[in-house]
Design a protein around this motif. Sequence first.
Motif, PDB file in Angstrom:
ATOM      1  N   LEU A 133     -33.994 -24.615  77.411  1.00 25.23           N
ATOM      2  CA  LEU A 133     -33.769 -25.537  76.298  1.00 25.23           C
ATOM      3  C   LEU A 133     -34.279 -24.943  74.993  1.00 25.23           C
ATOM      4  O   LEU A 133     -33.593 -25.021  73.961  1.00 25.23           O
ATOM      5  N   THR A 183     -31.928 -22.216  73.792  1.00 24.15           N
ATOM      6  CA  THR A 183     -30.700 -22.806  73.281  1.00 24.15           C
ATOM      7  C   THR A 183     -30.901 -23.372  71.883  1.00 24.15           C
ATOM      8  O   THR A 183     -30.055 -23.191  70.997  1.00 24.15           O
ATOM      9  N   ILE A 184     -32.023 -24.032  71.652  1.00 25.78           N
ATOM     10  CA  ILE A 184     -32.325 -24.576  70.325  1.00 25.78           C
ATOM     11  C   ILE A 184     -32.468 -23.453  69.306  1.00 25.78           C
ATOM     12  O   ILE A 184     -31.926 -23.529  68.197  1.00 25.78           O
ATOM     13  N   THR A 199     -29.901 -22.826  66.135  1.00 25.96           N
ATOM     14  CA  THR A 199     -30.426 -22.847  64.776  1.00 25.96           C
ATOM     15  C   THR A 199     -30.116 -21.549  64.044  1.00 25.96           C
ATOM     16  O   THR A 199     -29.673 -21.568  62.891  1.00 25.96           O
TER      17      THR A 199
END
Length: 56
Positions: free
Chosen positions: A12, A15-16, A20
């Motif tokens: 996670l 992925t963030i 971004t």
Amino acid sequence: MKKPLFADLSLLLVTIIWGTTFVLVQNAIDFLEPFSFNSIRFLAAAIILILCLFFF
């Protein structure tokens, strides 16, 4: 922390970060030419790598 939970949270986080930076890169390409942008990226990466090698 259990390994599956740690793996899910790590995925996670990656992925963030990827999402971004994708938006930031798209905005930077509108502002700079591609060669200038890549030059700045690689210069920043080289400086960070040299600092990491120096301190560790």
